[in-house]
Design an enzyme around this catalytic site. Sequence first.
Site, PDB file in Angstrom:
ATOM      1  N   CYS A  22       0.827  -1.196   0.000  1.00 25.34           N
ATOM      2  CA  CYS A  22       0.000   0.000   0.000  1.00 25.34           C
ATOM      3  C   CYS A  22       0.867   1.255   0.000  1.00 25.34           C
ATOM      4  O   CYS A  22       2.035   1.208   0.348  1.00 25.34           O
ATOM      5  CB  CYS A  22      -0.869   0.021   1.248  1.00 25.34           C
ATOM      6  SG  CYS A  22      -1.642  -1.543   1.622  1.00 25.34           S
ATOM      7  N   ARG A  32       3.120   0.854  -7.684  1.00 29.67           N
ATOM      8  CA  ARG A  32       3.217  -0.257  -6.735  1.00 29.67           C
ATOM      9  C   ARG A  32       1.961  -1.137  -6.733  1.00 29.67           C
ATOM     10  O   ARG A  32       1.962  -2.202  -6.145  1.00 29.67           O
ATOM     11  CB  ARG A  32       3.409   0.308  -5.317  1.00 29.67           C
ATOM     12  CG  ARG A  32       4.719   1.037  -5.140  1.00 29.67           C
ATOM     13  CD  ARG A  32       4.600   2.074  -4.047  1.00 29.67           C
ATOM     14  NE  ARG A  32       4.249   1.476  -2.776  1.00 29.67           N
ATOM     15  CZ  ARG A  32       5.112   1.235  -1.810  1.00 29.67           C
ATOM     16  NH1 ARG A  32       6.379   1.538  -1.970  1.00 29.67           N
ATOM     17  NH2 ARG A  32       4.728   0.719  -0.676  1.00 29.67           N
ATOM     18  N   TRP A  37      -3.698  -1.951  -0.940  1.00 28.16           N
ATOM     19  CA  TRP A  37      -3.591  -3.232  -1.654  1.00 28.16           C
ATOM     20  C   TRP A  37      -4.122  -4.242  -0.660  1.00 28.16           C
ATOM     21  O   TRP A  37      -3.460  -4.547   0.331  1.00 28.16           O
ATOM     22  CB  TRP A  37      -2.126  -3.475  -2.006  1.00 28.16           C
ATOM     23  CG  TRP A  37      -1.931  -4.446  -3.098  1.00 28.16           C
ATOM     24  CD1 TRP A  37      -2.160  -4.242  -4.428  1.00 28.16           C
ATOM     25  CD2 TRP A  37      -1.432  -5.774  -2.972  1.00 28.16           C
ATOM     26  NE1 TRP A  37      -1.836  -5.367  -5.122  1.00 28.16           N
ATOM     27  CE2 TRP A  37      -1.393  -6.325  -4.267  1.00 28.16           C
ATOM     28  CE3 TRP A  37      -1.018  -6.569  -1.914  1.00 28.16           C
ATOM     29  CZ2 TRP A  37      -0.953  -7.614  -4.523  1.00 28.16           C
ATOM     30  CZ3 TRP A  37      -0.581  -7.854  -2.158  1.00 28.16           C
ATOM     31  CH2 TRP A  37      -0.558  -8.362  -3.451  1.00 28.16           C
ATOM     32  N   ASN A  47      -0.005   0.871   6.660  1.00 22.13           N
ATOM     33  CA  ASN A  47       0.569  -0.199   5.832  1.00 22.13           C
ATOM     34  C   ASN A  47       1.057  -1.294   6.763  1.00 22.13           C
ATOM     35  O   ASN A  47       1.581  -1.002   7.829  1.00 22.13           O
ATOM     36  CB  ASN A  47       1.785   0.303   5.049  1.00 22.13           C
ATOM     37  CG  ASN A  47       1.377   1.118   3.856  1.00 22.13           C
ATOM     38  OD1 ASN A  47       0.200   1.325   3.606  1.00 22.13           O
ATOM     39  ND2 ASN A  47       2.368   1.589   3.120  1.00 22.13           N
ATOM     40  N   GLY A  48       0.956  -2.550   6.310  1.00 25.51           N
ATOM     41  CA  GLY A  48       1.454  -3.655   7.128  1.00 25.51           C
ATOM     42  C   GLY A  48       0.301  -4.503   7.630  1.00 25.51           C
ATOM     43  O   GLY A  48      -0.833  -4.378   7.162  1.00 25.51           O
ATOM     44  N   GLU A  64      13.600 -23.874 -10.628  1.00 23.27           N
ATOM     45  CA  GLU A  64      13.308 -22.444 -10.522  1.00 23.27           C
ATOM     46  C   GLU A  64      14.556 -21.605 -10.852  1.00 23.27           C
ATOM     47  O   GLU A  64      14.467 -20.584 -11.539  1.00 23.27           O
ATOM     48  CB  GLU A  64      12.758 -22.135  -9.114  1.00 23.27           C
ATOM     49  CG  GLU A  64      12.471 -20.682  -8.816  1.00 23.27           C
ATOM     50  CD  GLU A  64      11.479 -20.033  -9.775  1.00 23.27           C
ATOM     51  OE1 GLU A  64      10.836 -20.722 -10.568  1.00 23.27           O
ATOM     52  OE2 GLU A  64      11.391 -18.790  -9.728  1.00 23.27           O
ATOM     53  N   LYS A 121      14.882 -18.812 -13.983  1.00 21.29           N
ATOM     54  CA  LYS A 121      15.313 -17.411 -13.860  1.00 21.29           C
ATOM     55  C   LYS A 121      16.387 -17.097 -14.896  1.00 21.29           C
ATOM     56  O   LYS A 121      16.336 -16.079 -15.572  1.00 21.29           O
ATOM     57  CB  LYS A 121      15.864 -17.102 -12.461  1.00 21.29           C
ATOM     58  CG  LYS A 121      14.908 -17.119 -11.313  1.00 21.29           C
ATOM     59  CD  LYS A 121      13.746 -16.184 -11.426  1.00 21.29           C
ATOM     60  CE  LYS A 121      12.598 -16.824 -12.117  1.00 21.29           C
ATOM     61  NZ  LYS A 121      11.304 -16.861 -11.686  1.00 21.29           N
ATOM     62  N   GLU A 171      14.936 -17.135 -18.567  1.00 17.58           N
ATOM     63  CA  GLU A 171      13.946 -16.125 -18.958  1.00 17.58           C
ATOM     64  C   GLU A 171      14.503 -14.712 -18.991  1.00 17.58           C
ATOM     65  O   GLU A 171      14.039 -13.895 -19.785  1.00 17.58           O
ATOM     66  CB  GLU A 171      12.672 -16.207 -18.108  1.00 17.58           C
ATOM     67  CG  GLU A 171      12.782 -15.736 -16.686  1.00 17.58           C
ATOM     68  CD  GLU A 171      11.483 -15.855 -15.913  1.00 17.58           C
ATOM     69  OE1 GLU A 171      10.413 -15.620 -16.473  1.00 17.58           O
ATOM     70  OE2 GLU A 171      11.552 -16.190 -14.719  1.00 17.58           O
ATOM     71  N   HIS A 226      21.586 -40.543 -17.323  1.00 13.27           N
ATOM     72  CA  HIS A 226      20.603 -41.208 -18.197  1.00 13.27           C
ATOM     73  C   HIS A 226      20.381 -40.403 -19.472  1.00 13.27           C
ATOM     74  O   HIS A 226      19.383 -40.610 -20.163  1.00 13.27           O
ATOM     75  CB  HIS A 226      19.298 -41.422 -17.436  1.00 13.27           C
ATOM     76  CG  HIS A 226      19.480 -42.295 -16.232  1.00 13.27           C
ATOM     77  ND1 HIS A 226      19.689 -43.655 -16.319  1.00 13.27           N
ATOM     78  CD2 HIS A 226      19.570 -41.993 -14.914  1.00 13.27           C
ATOM     79  CE1 HIS A 226      19.864 -44.160 -15.102  1.00 13.27           C
ATOM     80  NE2 HIS A 226      19.803 -43.160 -14.234  1.00 13.27           N
ATOM     81  N   LYS A 252       3.636 -10.461 -17.576  1.00 11.42           N
ATOM     82  CA  LYS A 252       3.535 -10.706 -16.134  1.00 11.42           C
ATOM     83  C   LYS A 252       2.351 -11.606 -15.797  1.00 11.42           C
ATOM     84  O   LYS A 252       2.441 -12.474 -14.953  1.00 11.42           O
ATOM     85  CB  LYS A 252       3.415  -9.371 -15.393  1.00 11.42           C
ATOM     86  CG  LYS A 252       3.405  -9.513 -13.877  1.00 11.42           C
ATOM     87  CD  LYS A 252       4.740  -9.992 -13.349  1.00 11.42           C
ATOM     88  CE  LYS A 252       4.711 -10.349 -11.893  1.00 11.42           C
ATOM     89  NZ  LYS A 252       5.803 -11.282 -11.544  1.00 11.42           N
TER      90      LYS A 252
END
Length: 609
Positions: free
Chosen positions: A2, A27, A74, A100-101, A481, A485, A488, A504, A604
Amino acid sequence: MCGIAGYIGPRNGVEVVYDQLKRLEYRGYDSAGIAYPQNDRIEIVKRAGKLTELQKLLDEAPRDSRIAIAHSRWATHGGPTNENAHPHFDRLERIAVIHNGIIENYLDLREELLAKGHTFKSQTDTEVAAHVIGEEYTEGTPLEEAVRKGVQRLRGAYAMVVVSKLEPDKIVAARNASPLILGIGIDENMLASDIPALLPYTREVVILEEDTIATLTRQSVHITDLDGRELPLEPIHIDWDIAAAERGGYEHFMLKEIHEQPQVLRQALAGRIDEKNRVRLEQVFSEHVWTEIDRVNIIACGTAYHAGLMGKHLFEKLLRLPTDVYFSSEFRYGDPVLSPKSLAIFVSQSGETADTLAALRLCKSRRIRTLGVVNVIGSSIARECDRTIFTQAGPEISVASTKAYTAQVTVLTLLAMYIAQVQEMPGVRVSDAVAELVALSEKAEVCLKLEEQMIKLADKYKSMPLCFFLGRGADASVALEGALKLKEIAYIPTQESPAGEMKHGPLALVQPGVVAIFGSTDSETRDKVVSNMKEVQARGGTVIAIVTEDDAVTERAADEVIRIPHSKMDFLNALLTIIPMQLFAYHVARLKGCEIDQPRNLAKSVTVE
Ligand code: F6R
């Protein structure tokens, strides 16, 4: 996360804070609002939706005030509605609060206040905080003292800003964990959750320390600690341009988001662990449901799928609960066999990925229980799942996902621990495991300090033709993963598989110049991984090993060694290895001059099938 804005000075404060919120729009948010003291009362204007919705209200009745606070929300507690938008009043509507939080003990406080006759208009933790501060705002108590007393009753993360109709010449702010920046002007002062909002007005800023209270008037700024002791005011001069400021001074959002991970790990747990290290996820399903479930299907795409693979390790190892992980696109067309007592978990950062949403609808049509692990509140997947646990990672702007992954794995880990707790799994000491999870955030900080080493490695190996990512067990899942990264954002071909699978087939690709990154954090398979390293080296490949600090074996086998802090839970060690891998991918891409935050061919949120 936020956005927070606040202004006191000679200008029209409402216009200034609106402009500040606009500068924080990047944001992400889903509602916004402004409060300003006027004519012995506080006016609040707020609306769900984008700032243009708020602007319509302001256009209908233009506002003017020398002091104002504003917030773009948010959603975390309660959906993105007009009622849940900030600011919130206290019980007597004398003060307005933005925040915020996450207030972890808000449910307990809410119950306590309800018993005293308070009523609430929203579902937010912020409104509860406003009522708590309002309770402390007794006759003769200055606003800063009420805020000081109030925040000491709150547990969790906050950056909180308060104005009062009784003291309309000041803004009081409190900070613990969530960022808050003061802007020091001439005959005016201001504050914001992030530097870009302040730069058009001042370049002299104070980054508020943890557990401090700031009082802003037009001519003065005072900072005190929670005991009321005055602290020095030490402004720093900011000379970043506005675009750099949006990224918190980082060159790219991806790097900023990588560095946010310690905070994200804390946020993912916020409000979900009690003082005895027991997991609190009561709102998810009632307890008996967890004893009925006979099988779990985790369904997701890309990075979220990789997080799901980590979930499978835990669900099977810790809970002995059979778990399958599916790519959403395969699941939906695969005519899956679904046990009526199974649970389908949908992991998604955006909550809008078309294939995951279609797989969810398929499960619902088969009357299977569904649970979302989602970052964006109000998103389609979050709305359509029977229950959703939010990852609380804040908006992720870079296309390449980083902090969402760590948050997703953390939430799946927490869920596994919760199920173990409900099922009273023999041999599982939930509170010990939770303590390890809580300690992960500090270990992530230590991993970020590996950045210099990763820059050197990135420079040395940036021209590699192929990069292997290998490991066993949970390390093999993280390898997928790490490879995603690098490919991409740096466009380097990768080959990722469990280390035992190399001979193998994939081993045929190893030749001089090829690099193999091994995660080796599990003491049980360490010797086997060392043998796999030797196989790569024997064919001219270079081995980079990521190991825990207590590992004295692997360093003798690898060409380069990266050491991460040790956790007593092997699984969490594997999770931490993603941080040096993310840093490596980022710096290889940067050194190659790639477009990092928006890599070619990717979006995204993948809302097409
Ligand atoms: C990779 C990445 C993607 C997403 C995938 C799923 O860095 O971000 O692989 O993980 O498109 O997206 P969500 O999590 O929004 O469903």
